[in-house]
Scaffold this motif. Structure first.
Motif, PDB file in Angstrom:
ATOM      1  N   GLY A   1       0.801  -1.333  -0.090  1.00  0.00           N
ATOM      2  CA  GLY A   1      -0.071  -0.108  -0.149  1.00  0.00           C
ATOM      3  C   GLY A   1       0.700   1.292  -0.065  1.00  0.00           C
ATOM      4  N   LEU A   2       1.976   1.378   0.237  1.00  0.00           N
ATOM      5  CA  LEU A   2       3.032   2.347   0.263  1.00  0.00           C
ATOM      6  C   LEU A   2       3.524   2.875  -1.073  1.00  0.00           C
ATOM      7  CD1 LEU A   2       5.443   1.413   3.362  1.00  0.00           C
ATOM      8  CD2 LEU A   2       3.547   3.011   3.512  1.00  0.00           C
ATOM      9  N   VAL A   3       3.271   1.833  -1.907  1.00  0.00           N
ATOM     10  CA  VAL A   3       3.841   2.334  -3.191  1.00  0.00           C
ATOM     11  C   VAL A   3       2.984   3.135  -4.199  1.00  0.00           C
ATOM     12  CG1 VAL A   3       4.562   1.206  -5.330  1.00  0.00           C
ATOM     13  CG2 VAL A   3       5.371   0.687  -3.552  1.00  0.00           C
ATOM     14  N   PRO A   4       1.538   2.836  -4.359  1.00  0.00           N
ATOM     15  CA  PRO A   4       0.642   3.427  -5.193  1.00  0.00           C
ATOM     16  C   PRO A   4       0.259   4.785  -4.937  1.00  0.00           C
ATOM     17  CG  PRO A   4      -0.436   1.379  -4.723  1.00  0.00           C
ATOM     18  CD  PRO A   4       0.825   1.412  -3.656  1.00  0.00           C
ATOM     19  N   PRO A   5       0.160   5.463  -3.844  1.00  0.00           N
ATOM     20  CA  PRO A   5      -0.128   6.877  -3.623  1.00  0.00           C
ATOM     21  C   PRO A   5       1.402   7.753  -3.990  1.00  0.00           C
ATOM     22  CG  PRO A   5       0.082   5.747  -1.299  1.00  0.00           C
ATOM     23  CD  PRO A   5       0.081   4.731  -2.413  1.00  0.00           C
TER      24      PRO A   5
ATOM     25  N   GLU B   1       1.343   7.774  -7.741  1.00  0.00           N
ATOM     26  CA  GLU B   1       0.276   8.543  -8.381  1.00  0.00           C
ATOM     27  C   GLU B   1       0.522  10.224  -8.129  1.00  0.00           C
ATOM     28  OE1 GLU B   1      -3.737   9.632  -9.420  1.00  0.00           O
ATOM     29  OE2 GLU B   1      -2.584   7.872  -9.944  1.00  0.00           O
ATOM     30  N   ARG B   2       1.108  10.397  -7.309  1.00  0.00           N
ATOM     31  CA  ARG B   2       1.423  11.911  -7.008  1.00  0.00           C
ATOM     32  C   ARG B   2       2.691  12.404  -7.562  1.00  0.00           C
ATOM     33  NH1 ARG B   2      -1.945  10.089  -3.062  1.00  0.00           N
ATOM     34  NH2 ARG B   2      -3.643  11.069  -2.355  1.00  0.00           N
TER      35      ARG B   2
ATOM     36  N   LYS C   1       5.286  13.111 -10.427  1.00  0.00           N
ATOM     37  CA  LYS C   1       5.254  13.072 -12.066  1.00  0.00           C
ATOM     38  C   LYS C   1       6.708  12.402 -12.551  1.00  0.00           C
ATOM     39  CE  LYS C   1       2.828  17.593 -12.839  1.00  0.00           C
ATOM     40  NZ  LYS C   1       3.133  18.778 -13.355  1.00  0.00           N
ATOM     41  N   LEU C   2       7.753  12.358 -11.809  1.00  0.00           N
ATOM     42  CA  LEU C   2       8.912  11.737 -12.036  1.00  0.00           C
ATOM     43  C   LEU C   2       8.473  10.018 -11.995  1.00  0.00           C
ATOM     44  CD1 LEU C   2      11.678  11.778 -13.326  1.00  0.00           C
ATOM     45  CD2 LEU C   2      12.551  12.086 -10.800  1.00  0.00           C
ATOM     46  N   LEU C   3       8.119   9.697 -10.788  1.00  0.00           N
ATOM     47  CA  LEU C   3       7.824   8.204 -10.795  1.00  0.00           C
ATOM     48  C   LEU C   3       6.887   7.833 -11.586  1.00  0.00           C
ATOM     49  CD1 LEU C   3       7.597   8.017  -6.742  1.00  0.00           C
ATOM     50  CD2 LEU C   3       9.428   7.072  -8.349  1.00  0.00           C
ATOM     51  N   ARG C   4       6.014   8.612 -12.087  1.00  0.00           N
ATOM     52  CA  ARG C   4       4.739   8.231 -12.986  1.00  0.00           C
ATOM     53  C   ARG C   4       5.617   8.039 -14.229  1.00  0.00           C
ATOM     54  NH1 ARG C   4      -0.625   8.937 -12.129  1.00  0.00           N
ATOM     55  NH2 ARG C   4      -1.152   9.055 -14.110  1.00  0.00           N
ATOM     56  N   LYS C   5       6.541   8.830 -14.608  1.00  0.00           N
ATOM     57  CA  LYS C   5       7.489   8.354 -15.893  1.00  0.00           C
ATOM     58  C   LYS C   5       8.460   7.240 -15.948  1.00  0.00           C
ATOM     59  CE  LYS C   5      10.561  10.998 -19.242  1.00  0.00           C
ATOM     60  NZ  LYS C   5      11.336  12.436 -19.415  1.00  0.00           N
ATOM     61  N   MET C   6       8.881   7.218 -14.680  1.00  0.00           N
ATOM     62  CA  MET C   6       9.855   5.910 -14.495  1.00  0.00           C
ATOM     63  C   MET C   6       9.062   4.776 -14.677  1.00  0.00           C
ATOM     64  SD  MET C   6      11.980   7.209 -11.434  1.00  0.00           S
ATOM     65  CE  MET C   6      13.046   5.844 -11.324  1.00  0.00           C
TER      66      MET C   6
ATOM     67  N   GLU D   1      -3.634   9.842 -17.991  1.00  0.00           N
ATOM     68  CA  GLU D   1      -5.040   9.717 -17.597  1.00  0.00           C
ATOM     69  C   GLU D   1      -5.253   8.680 -16.721  1.00  0.00           C
ATOM     70  OE1 GLU D   1      -4.316   6.983 -21.448  1.00  0.00           O
ATOM     71  OE2 GLU D   1      -3.692   9.013 -20.669  1.00  0.00           O
ATOM     72  N   ASN D   2      -4.221   7.789 -16.362  1.00  0.00           N
ATOM     73  CA  ASN D   2      -4.537   6.874 -15.475  1.00  0.00           C
ATOM     74  C   ASN D   2      -4.098   7.066 -13.998  1.00  0.00           C
ATOM     75  OD1 ASN D   2      -4.862   5.239 -17.778  1.00  0.00           O
ATOM     76  ND2 ASN D   2      -3.444   3.416 -17.164  1.00  0.00           N
ATOM     77  N   GLU D   3      -4.838   6.410 -13.086  1.00  0.00           N
ATOM     78  CA  GLU D   3      -4.609   6.568 -11.616  1.00  0.00           C
ATOM     79  C   GLU D   3      -4.184   5.077 -11.158  1.00  0.00           C
ATOM     80  OE1 GLU D   3      -7.815   7.173  -9.050  1.00  0.00           O
ATOM     81  OE2 GLU D   3      -9.208   6.081 -10.300  1.00  0.00           O
ATOM     82  N   VAL D   4      -2.924   5.329 -10.307  1.00  0.00           N
ATOM     83  CA  VAL D   4      -2.446   4.293  -9.743  1.00  0.00           C
ATOM     84  C   VAL D   4      -3.121   3.964  -8.363  1.00  0.00           C
ATOM     85  CG1 VAL D   4      -0.078   2.971  -8.865  1.00  0.00           C
ATOM     86  CG2 VAL D   4      -0.006   4.427 -10.765  1.00  0.00           C
TER      87      VAL D   4
END
Length: 295
Positions: free
Chosen positions: A244-248, A251-252, A254-259, A265-268
């Motif tokens: 549970g520690l990973v998704p939020p 999600e918040r 931008k760099l992690l979303r890119k990695m 348009e997706n939510e983790v």
């Protein structure tokens, strides 16, 4: 208007099974005692495929579905009751892993199992990012740790704490206050001192579950998919746990979303780590629901 559903009247046995299983009652028995598709309701078809899967003569055709590509013969002997409950009783959350990569073919089997999870409305909305590259995960950990350091400091500030309380629902706030912060208070210094990973647990693989935030029923679908993934890993002799520690933080950030290649348009919403267990449990743990009401 949705079009394309047909009935082959030459082969149809008129058994009526397709009429019974259609969830939106699109299929009917016509005045000429023939199975028909109600043209006024055809747009309600969700392409669940129940009618085709039930038809003994393969006389139903749903648009975009074919027996050759979308259906398979069911196994003759499903799992029996004792085997099923024994299997469930032996699954545990695994957070200690051998330093051994998980073969891609096993991860693909987990994904295949996830694809068989039920959903609210076909087709699947769930998307998965499989992270096997340890260097990527190690780099991502730096930003995850920084996010939780910032959160821990923010929750000590009454004003920021109030803002956080107002920006999330009660469940999330209580989870942060009662579970995340106590873990991070001791865990972050421990990570810095020892180098041990208390977030992704040093697992050789991680599956990140995400979906288009506007898609129908994706939240419920995704958590069901996560459960299927956990059970599939266990069936393959692997250990896994939801993290549970990973998704939020993904999600918040931008760099992690890119990695992790998360579409904008997706939510983790969920993540699970998987690997070969370092140890095996010697006994099971009894669990009870908080309450069960019989009415």
């Amino acid at each position: 208007m949705f079009q394309g559903n047909t009935v082959n009247h030459q082969t149809c046995s008129k058994c009526g099974f397709c009429i019974e299983v259609c969830p939106n009652k699109i299929i009917e028995m016509g005045q000429a005692s023939e199975v028909i598709i109600n043209s006024d309701k055809q747009s309600l078809c969700v392409k669940c495929g129940h009618c085709m899967a039930m038809c003994p003569t393969k006389s139903i055709k749903v648009a975009d579905l074919t027996y050759e590509e979308n259906f398979f013969k069911l196994p003759e002997i499903p799992v029996d009751e004792n085997s099923f409950f024994s299997f469930l009783s032996t699954r545990r959350s695994i957070r200690l892993f051998q330093d051994k990569p998980v073969p891609r073919e096993l991860l693909e089997k987990i994904i295949h199992a996830i694809s068989m999870a039920p959903m609210g409305f076909p087709p699947h909305k769930t998307e998965i990012t499989v992270a096997q590259n340890k260097s990527v995960v190690k780099e991502a950990l730096k930003y995850m740790v920084k996010s939780y350091q910032d959160l821990e400091r923010g929750m000590r500030n009454p004003m920021i704490r109030s803002i956080i309380r107002l920006s999330v629902n009660r469940e999330t706030f209580n989870s942060i206050k009662n579970h995340v912060l106590p873990i991070m208070k001791f865990g972050l210094p421990y990570m810095e001192k020892t180098g041990d990973d208390i977030i992704t647990r040093g697992a050789p693989a991680m599956l990140i579950f995400h979906a288009d935030k506007a898609s129908e029923s994706h939240t419920e679908d995704l958590y069901i998919c996560l459960a299927y993934g956990l059970l599939a890993a266990h069936s393959l002799g692997l250990g896994a746990t939801a993290i549970g520690l990973v998704p939020p933080v993904i999600e918040r950030n931008k760099l992690l979303r890119k990695m992790f290649q998360i579409p904008s348009e997706n939510e983790v919403l969920a993540a699970m780590v998987v690997g070969y267990p370092r140890h095996s449990f010697k006994c099971g743990i009894r669990r009870e629901l908080r309450n069960v009401n019989w009415i």
